[in-house]
Design a protein around this motif. Structure first.
Motif, short mmCIF file in Angstrom:
data_model
loop_
_atom_site.label_atom_id
_atom_site.label_comp_id
_atom_site.label_asym_id
_atom_site.label_seq_id
_atom_site.Cartn_x
_atom_site.Cartn_y
_atom_site.Cartn_z
N ASP A 90 -6.53 6.00 14.82
CA ASP A 90 -6.69 4.55 14.66
C ASP A 90 -6.37 3.87 16.00
OD1 ASP A 90 -7.48 4.51 12.00
OD2 ASP A 90 -5.43 4.85 11.35
N SER A 102 -6.44 -3.21 6.95
CA SER A 102 -6.35 -1.84 6.48
C SER A 102 -5.15 -1.67 5.55
CB SER A 102 -6.23 -0.93 7.71
OG SER A 102 -5.36 0.13 7.45
N ARG A 103 -5.37 -0.94 4.48
CA ARG A 103 -4.29 -0.69 3.52
C ARG A 103 -3.16 0.09 4.19
NH1 ARG A 103 -5.41 1.62 -2.52
NH2 ARG A 103 -3.50 0.81 -3.43
N LYS A 104 -3.55 0.95 5.13
CA LYS A 104 -2.57 1.80 5.80
C LYS A 104 -1.68 0.98 6.74
CE LYS A 104 -2.73 5.53 9.14
NZ LYS A 104 -3.66 6.18 10.04
N THR A 105 -2.30 0.07 7.48
CA THR A 105 -1.55 -0.65 8.51
C THR A 105 -0.76 -1.83 7.96
OG1 THR A 105 -3.49 -0.19 9.85
CG2 THR A 105 -1.81 -1.54 10.86
N PRO A 159 -0.08 -2.87 4.24
CA PRO A 159 -0.29 -2.73 2.79
C PRO A 159 -0.04 -4.01 2.01
CG PRO A 159 1.63 -1.45 3.53
CD PRO A 159 0.94 -1.95 4.76
N TRP A 175 -3.02 -6.38 2.55
CA TRP A 175 -4.17 -5.78 1.88
C TRP A 175 -4.07 -6.02 0.37
CZ3 TRP A 175 -5.27 -2.39 -1.96
CH2 TRP A 175 -6.56 -1.87 -2.01
#
Lengths: 622, 49
Positions: free
Chosen positions: A372, A540-543, A545, A548
Motif C-alpha cells: 500500500d 480503506s477498511r484496513k487503514t 476502519p 470506513w
C-alpha cells in the motif's frame, strides 16, 4: 540498538517534525496544529515534543537530527541573486539579510539551542545533518512509496537552487538526474498567478486551482491569456524545462510576485485585490494557468519516463498537491503507477529528511516495501483518550451522549448525515499533511444540493465558489468516479461517471458564476465540481476502519458509500488537533453535531457559547 | 568560531571562492542593517548605495 531519527522542517513556512525508528515512520505533525498559527514557521518545539513523547524517547536516544535543507547553499543563492540583479533588490536585501545575519546563518547553533530545550539537563545533542531540500522531498516521495524503483518528480517554489528535479529511486538509493534552478520555478510561476488573482501566496494556490474550472474554455479571452502566457511569460521546452521572462516577475528582487504594471498591460485587466468580487477575467486566467501548468507537468513526466524507463512515478513538493495536474498525469498513462506524498509541502520535508538520513546517509537496506505504502494512511499525529474528551466536556459543561458500541454510534451518525445535518468527526490520530482524511473532518451528505453552499458559508466561512471533496469507500470508487486506481490521500482529481451526471444547458459556460455553481450537475451535487470533477479520497477498511465503518453505515441507509469530507477548521484556522480545538470550532460554527471518539455532542443541547473569542479576529483570512 | 569553519568548508565544497569578498562585504553591510535600528547609521547605508 534502535536507530531513531528526528526530521525537522522550520524557519520558512509550515514547520513540522517527524520521527522514524529503524526506517519505520513512527510519528509526524505540523507545528501549526499545536500553536494554532496557520503555517507556523517557528522551530517546531511542540511537534518535536509530540513525536519524541509518542515514541517514549528523549533527545539523547536519537541517532541524528536532520534539518530538511542546506542553509549555506540557500544563502549562496540569495547572494548570487542579489549580485546578479544589483542594484535592484535593495529592499528585498534589506529584509532578507538581517534575518540571515541574526539567525539563519547560525542554523546549527539555533537548532542545538532549541533542541537542548527538549532534552534533560546536560543531555547530549546528537549529530545534525542537512540534506538538500529537493532530496528531502524526493526521499519523502520515494521511500514511503509502494515501489521498489520509481522515477521521482519534485516540484515546488524553491529550495536551495533547485525548483524542479527529476530523480530515480531504486532500493535505498536516489540519484538526481535533472534539475531546474531558481528563478525559473513552476511553484513561483503558479504563485504569481495566485497573487495576481487576489489570493494569498503559499496558501491560495488551492483556491486558484478550484477556480480554474469556472473559466470558460471556449472564450476568446481564455485562449488569448494562454497564448500570452506561452508567448511572453514562459518559454517551455519539449523536455518540460522552461525559462520564465523575469521582466514580468518581481519575486527575485522585490517583495512582490509580479510586475503588476506589465501584467496589466499584457492581460488588459488589473490585479484583483484580496476579497474583491471575482469576475470572469480571473476565472479565465485561472483556467489558462492551470492548463499551462499541467502541460509542463506532463512534459516533465515524459522526460522522467525517458530517463528512468520505470513504470512508477513518485511525486512530492508543494506543486504535487495540484491534484488536478496529478489526475491528468494519471490519465495520460505515461506511468503505470503513481504515488504522491500526502505531506508534499515543506512539512513533509521533515519526514523526507529523516528517511534520507536512514537510507542514504546511514546506508540501511530498503527490504520491506509495503504494497500500500508505509505512510500508515498519514495518520501520524496525536490522538486523545476518552478521559481527555470527557475533561474538555467538563471544562465547557458540554452535554454529550456516550456510546459503548461504536457500531451504534456509526448508525446514529449515518442517520444524522442522512437528515442533511453537518457533523464534526474527530477520531484517532491526526493527519500529517494538509488534507483531513477522516480523523479531523467535517462531514455532510453529498446528495444534498445545498450542502456545498451551507458548508462554505455557514460552517467554513469561506468563499462560496470553493468545491468540496468526497470520501468514498475504496471498493465503490468506480461506481462514482472515472478512475482506475485508489486515491487514499485526496490527491487525484477525476470526473464523476457519466451515468450520474445531469444534462447541462448549452450555454452552461456562459452562465454567471453562481448560476453555474448552484446548477445540479449530478446525483452527488455537493462534491461534483463545476466541470464534473471531484477530488477523491478513497477510504480503506484496513487503514481507517472507523471512518470506513461510518461511510458503510451511510451506504446501508442510503445506497451511497460516499460522504462530503472537508477539514475540521474554519477559514484561516489550522485543522483542529485536540478535543478542545474541536469543541471550540464546533461551537463557533453552525455545525449540528460533533462526534469525538465514542461521544456525540448535539449542538442544540449545548450550553450557550459565552466565550468571547471571535475566530475572525483569532485567525487571519487565508 | 564554528560558523567560519563551516562557511570556509562550504566555499571549498561548492568551489565558490569568488563569493568570499561578496560574503565579507554583505556580512558587513548586513551587520550595519542589523545595527541600523540606531538612526546614526542609517544615512551611512544610503551613502554607500
Amino acid at each position: 540498538m534502535n536507530e531513531i531519527i528526528l526530521g525537522i522542517s522550520a524557519y520558512y513556512h509550515d514547520s513540522a517534525a517527524a520521527l522514524t525508528i529503524n526506517g519505520k515512520i513512527f510519528a509526524a505533525a505540523h507545528e501549526e496544529r499545536f500553536t494554532r498559527k496557520k503555517q507556523d514557521s517557528s522551530f517546531p518545539v511542540n511537534a518535536c515534543r509530540f513525536v519524541l513523547d509518542e515514541a517514549g524517547v528523549s533527545l539523547g536516544d536519537l541517532t541524528a537530527v536532520v534539518f530538511y535543507d542546506k542553509p549555506y547553499i540557500k544563502f549562496e543563492r540569495l547572494l548570487e541573486t542579489y549580485h546578479a540583479f544589483a542594484p535592484a533588490g535593495l529592499k528585498s536585501f534589506n529584509s532578507a539579510i538581517p534575518v540571515w545575519i541574526k539567525e539563519k546563518l547560525f542554523m546549527k547553533d539555533n537548532l542545538r539551542r532549541e533542541l537542548s530545550k527538549l532534552g534533560r539537563e546536560g543531555e547530549k545533542i546528537p549529530q545534525i545533518l542537512f540534506p538538500e531540500h529537493h532530496l528531502s522531498h524526493a526521499a519523502s516521495a520515494f521511500f514511503p512509496s509502494p515501489f521498489k524503483d520509481a522515477a521521482i518528480l519534485t516540484l515546488d517554489g524553491v529550495g536551495e537552487w533547485a525548483t524542479t528535479t527529476i530523480g530515480y529511486g531504486n532500493g535505498n538509493k536516489i540519484s538526481m538526474l535533472r534539475e531546474l534552478e531558481f528563478p525559473h520555478s513552476i511553484g513561483l510561476f503558479y504563485a504569481a498567478f495566485t497573487y495576481y488573482c487576489g489570493f494569498k501566496v503559499n496558501s491560495g494556490e488551492y483556491k486558484l486551482m478550484g477556480l480554474a474550472p469556472y473559466g470558460n474554455p471556449d472564450a476568446e479571452e481564455t485562449k488569448s491569456i494562454k497564448r500570452k502566457i506561452l508567448e511572453t511569460l514562459v518559454d517551455i521546452r519539449e523536455d518540460g524545462s522552461f525559462l520564465l521572462n523575469m521582466d514580468y516577475f518581481d519575486y527575485a528582487t522585490k517583495l512582490s510576485m509580479t510586475n503588476d504594471a506589465r501584467w496589466e498591460k499584457l492581460f488588459g485587466f488589473p490585479r484583483r485585490k484580496p476579497e474583491q468580487e471575482l469576475d470572469q477575467h480571473y476565472m479565465n486566467m485561472a483556467y489558462a494557468i492551470q492548463e499551462v501548468t499541467e502541460e509542463i507537468v506532463l512534459k516533465l513526466a515524459n522526460t522522467a519516463k525517458e530517463l528512468t524507463k520505470s513504470e512508477n512515478i513518485a511525486l512530492a513538493g508543494g506543486c504535487a498537491l495540484n491534484c488536478v495536474a496529478n489526475g491528468r498525469l494519471l490519465k495520460a498513462g505515461i506511468f503505470k503507477n503513481i504515488w504522491i506524498q500526502p505531506a508534499s509541502g515543506d512539512a513533509g520535508g521533515s519526514l523526507g529528511a529523516a528517511l534520507a538520513a536512514h537510507y542514504i546517509y546511514f546506508k540501511n537496506e530498503r527490504n520491506e516495501i509495503d504494497p500500500d505504502d508505509s505512510m500508515r494512511g498519514a495518520y501520524l499525529g496525536p490522538q486523545f483518550s476518552d478521559l481527555e474528551i470527557e475533561r474538555v466536556a467538563r471544562k465547557y459543561k458540554a452535554v454529550y451522549q456516550k456510546f459503548n458500541d461504536f457500531d451504534e454510534l456509526c448508525d446514529k451518525t449515518a442517520s444524522l448525515l442522512n437528515n442533511d445535518t453537518v457533523i464534526g468527526w474527530f477520531q484517532g490520530r491526526m493527519e500529517f499533511g494538509p488534507r483531513a482524511l477522516g480523523n479531523r473532518s467535517i462531514l455532510g451528505d453529498p446528495r444534498c444540493p445545498d450542502m456545498q453552499k451551507k458548508l462554505n458559508l455557514k460552517i467554513k466561512f469561506r468563499e462560496g465558489f470553493r468545491p468540496f471533496a468526497p470520501s468514498v469507500l475504496e471498493e465503490d470508487i468506480q461506481e462514482f468516479f472515472d478512475i482506475t486506481t485508489k486515491s487514499p490521500y485526496m490527491l487525484l482529481v477525476a470526473p464523476v461517471v457519466e451515468s450520474r451526471r445531469c444534462k447541462i444547458p448549452n450555454n452552461y459556460n456562459d452562465l454567471p458564476l453562481y448560476e453555474r455553481l448552484y446548477f445540479q450537475r449530478s446525483d452527488v451535487p455537493s462534491i461534483t465540481h463545476i466541470n464534473f470533477s471531484a477530488r477523491i479520497q478513497s477510504v480503506s477498511r484496513k487503514t481507517n476502519p472507523r471512518y470506513w465503518q461510518l461511510i458503510n453505515k451511510f451506504k446501508e441507509k442510503t445506497g451511497y458509500g460516499i460522504v462530503v469530507n472537508t477539514s475540521f477548521n474554519v477559514r484561516g484556522e489550522p485543522i483542529v488537533c485536540t478535543p478542545d480545538d474541536a469543541y471550540r470550532c464546533f461551537m463557533r460554527t453552525e455545525m449540528d453535531y460533533l462526534v469525538m471518539g465514542n461521544y456525540l455532542f448535539t449542538k442544540r443541547e449545548q450550553p450557550n457559547w459565552s466565550e468571547k473569542d471571535n475566530w475572525k479576529e483569532e485567525f487571519k483570512l487565508d | 568560531m564554528e560558523i567560519l569553519k563551516d562557511i570556509w568548508g562550504f566555499l571549498k565544497t561548492r568551489k565558490k571562492f569568488w563569493l568570499l569578498p561578496l560574503i565579507v562585504i554583505l556580512l558587513l553591510l548586513g551587520l550595519l542593517i542589523v545595527l541600523s535600528g540606531s538612526s546614526a547609521i542609517a544615512p551611512f547605508i544610503y551613502t554607500i548605495f
